[in-house]
Design an enzyme around this catalytic site. Structure first.
Site, PDB file in Angstrom:
ATOM      1  N   HIS A   1      56.974  21.312   7.716  1.00  0.00           N
ATOM      2  CA  HIS A   1      55.660  20.937   8.255  1.00  0.00           C
ATOM      3  C   HIS A   1      55.799  20.588   9.743  1.00  0.00           C
ATOM      4  O   HIS A   1      54.996  21.009  10.567  1.00  0.00           O
ATOM      5  CB  HIS A   1      55.100  19.698   7.545  1.00  0.00           C
ATOM      6  CG  HIS A   1      54.761  19.897   6.099  1.00  0.00           C
ATOM      7  ND1 HIS A   1      55.182  19.043   5.113  1.00  0.00           N
ATOM      8  CD2 HIS A   1      54.012  20.833   5.462  1.00  0.00           C
ATOM      9  CE1 HIS A   1      54.704  19.443   3.943  1.00  0.00           C
ATOM     10  NE2 HIS A   1      54.009  20.530   4.119  1.00  0.00           N
TER      11      HIS A   1
ATOM     12  N   LYS B   1      47.499  18.934  -8.000  1.00  0.00           N
ATOM     13  CA  LYS B   1      48.921  18.578  -8.013  1.00  0.00           C
ATOM     14  C   LYS B   1      49.081  17.248  -8.746  1.00  0.00           C
ATOM     15  O   LYS B   1      48.722  16.195  -8.239  1.00  0.00           O
ATOM     16  CB  LYS B   1      49.478  18.505  -6.586  1.00  0.00           C
ATOM     17  CG  LYS B   1      49.579  19.862  -5.928  1.00  0.00           C
ATOM     18  CD  LYS B   1      50.341  19.789  -4.601  1.00  0.00           C
ATOM     19  CE  LYS B   1      50.332  21.137  -3.894  1.00  0.00           C
ATOM     20  NZ  LYS B   1      50.935  21.105  -2.571  1.00  0.00           N
TER      21      LYS B   1
ATOM     22  N   ARG C   1      55.311  30.852   4.338  1.00  0.00           N
ATOM     23  CA  ARG C   1      56.727  30.940   3.988  1.00  0.00           C
ATOM     24  C   ARG C   1      57.075  32.271   3.346  1.00  0.00           C
ATOM     25  O   ARG C   1      58.025  32.916   3.708  1.00  0.00           O
ATOM     26  CB  ARG C   1      57.112  29.801   3.031  1.00  0.00           C
ATOM     27  CG  ARG C   1      57.291  28.487   3.722  1.00  0.00           C
ATOM     28  CD  ARG C   1      57.241  27.346   2.755  1.00  0.00           C
ATOM     29  NE  ARG C   1      55.944  27.241   2.142  1.00  0.00           N
ATOM     30  CZ  ARG C   1      55.541  26.214   1.414  1.00  0.00           C
ATOM     31  NH1 ARG C   1      56.356  25.215   1.188  1.00  0.00           N
ATOM     32  NH2 ARG C   1      54.330  26.173   0.909  1.00  0.00           N
TER      33      ARG C   1
ATOM     34  N   SER D   1      57.498  20.458  -0.184  1.00  0.00           N
ATOM     35  CA  SER D   1      57.501  19.053  -0.599  1.00  0.00           C
ATOM     36  C   SER D   1      57.994  18.927  -2.046  1.00  0.00           C
ATOM     37  O   SER D   1      58.693  17.973  -2.381  1.00  0.00           O
ATOM     38  CB  SER D   1      56.102  18.452  -0.471  1.00  0.00           C
ATOM     39  OG  SER D   1      55.689  18.467   0.865  1.00  0.00           O
TER      40      SER D   1
HETATM   41  P1  ADP Z   1      53.864  22.095   0.207  1.00  0.00           P
HETATM   42  O1  ADP Z   1      53.608  23.544  -0.125  1.00  0.00           O
HETATM   43  O2  ADP Z   1      55.182  21.839   0.834  1.00  0.00           O
HETATM   44  O3  ADP Z   1      53.497  21.144  -0.892  1.00  0.00           O
HETATM   45  P2  ADP Z   1      51.419  21.495   1.722  1.00  0.00           P
HETATM   46  O4  ADP Z   1      50.405  21.734   0.689  1.00  0.00           O
HETATM   47  O5  ADP Z   1      51.449  20.142   2.319  1.00  0.00           O
HETATM   48  O6  ADP Z   1      52.925  21.771   1.381  1.00  0.00           O
HETATM   49  O7  ADP Z   1      51.309  22.624   2.825  1.00  0.00           O
HETATM   50  C1  ADP Z   1      50.515  22.593   3.959  1.00  0.00           C
HETATM   51  C2  ADP Z   1      50.788  23.836   4.781  1.00  0.00           C
HETATM   52  O8  ADP Z   1      52.127  23.779   5.289  1.00  0.00           O
HETATM   53  C3  ADP Z   1      50.704  25.149   4.039  1.00  0.00           C
HETATM   54  O9  ADP Z   1      50.121  26.107   4.927  1.00  0.00           O
HETATM   55  C4  ADP Z   1      52.124  25.535   3.793  1.00  0.00           C
HETATM   56  O10 ADP Z   1      52.285  26.934   3.711  1.00  0.00           O
HETATM   57  C5  ADP Z   1      52.795  24.995   5.049  1.00  0.00           C
HETATM   58  N1  ADP Z   1      54.217  24.719   4.854  1.00  0.00           N
HETATM   59  C6  ADP Z   1      54.776  23.922   3.917  1.00  0.00           C
HETATM   60  N2  ADP Z   1      56.125  23.931   4.029  1.00  0.00           N
HETATM   61  C7  ADP Z   1      56.431  24.757   5.070  1.00  0.00           C
HETATM   62  C8  ADP Z   1      57.649  25.232   5.667  1.00  0.00           C
HETATM   63  N3  ADP Z   1      58.833  24.851   5.179  1.00  0.00           N
HETATM   64  N4  ADP Z   1      57.573  26.063   6.716  1.00  0.00           N
HETATM   65  C9  ADP Z   1      56.357  26.472   7.167  1.00  0.00           C
HETATM   66  N5  ADP Z   1      55.170  26.096   6.645  1.00  0.00           N
HETATM   67  C10 ADP Z   1      55.199  25.262   5.606  1.00  0.00           C
END
Ligand code: ADP
Length: 164
Positions: free
Chosen positions: A17, A41, A92, A130
């Site tokens: 993030h 979730k 990703r 996460s």
């Molecule tokens: P997660 O999928 O880790 O639970 P979130 O729902 O908080 O994360 O994701 C918010 C945004 O951050 C989404 O667009 C997700 O694709 C992006 N994101 C999450 N992890 C990464 C990463 N390692 N690299 C790039 N973008 C990411």
């Protein structure tokens, strides 16, 4: 002023993030990290207030990044910026693409002015989510490669509480 809204659950905020935030903060005048309810979730580790507080600690190093929350649709939130805003998401893998593409199209349908821009995940963090971090924390793994140092003690402590 060009604003990017970066929505997600951030439960907790990871180095993946943070990589997206850092890059977006160099492209846009302002980045608003918008911490949403974890819709669907069931495995939340932190409350929304805790997630916001941790994210604030981590982004304190970027003067043009702020952390906020919103209960409604992101498409409606974007309308609250008089000069307009775009949504930024990290991509990703294929699985992200399917979901994110669908979400971007829905947002565009609700709010035709609203664009979504994707930043490709840094190769280093393509595997990182996460959920992976929560699982590793449960096993007492070293989290330094996955999480910003400011929040490692919080995640370790919560994982310990859950184990007992
Ligand atoms: P997660 O999928 O880790 O639970 P979130 O729902 O908080 O994360 O994701 C918010 C945004 O951050 C989404 O667009 C997700 O694709 C992006 N994101 C999450 N992890 C990464 C990463 N390692 N690299 C790039 N973008 C990411």
């Amino acid at each position: 002023m060009k604003t990017a809204i970066y929505p997600g659950s951030f439960d907790p905020i990871t180095l993946g993030h943070l990589n997206v935030i850092r890059r977006a903060s160099g492209i846009f005048d302002r980045v608003v990290v918008c911490i949403m309810k974890n819709a669907g979730k069931q495995t939340a580790m932190f409350t929304r207030e805790e997630r916001m507080e941790m994210a604030r600690r981590v982004v304190a190093r970027f003067p043009n990044v702020q952390v906020t929350t919103y209960d409604g649709l992101i498409a409606a939130y974007a309308d609250t910026f008089p000069e307009g805003a775009v949504i930024v998401k990290g991509l990703r893998a294929n699985t992200d693409f399917e979901n994110e593409f669908q979400m971007a199209l829905i947002n565009k349908k609700i709010n035709p002015e609203l664009d979504t821009m994707f930043l490709t995940a840094s190769e280093k963090y393509t595997f990182l989510s996460s959920s992976v971090v929560k699982e590793l924390a449960g096993y007492g793994a070293d989290l330094r490669e996955f999480l910003p140092y400011e929040i490692i003690p919080d995640v370790e402590a919560r994982a310990r509480e859950r184990r007992v």
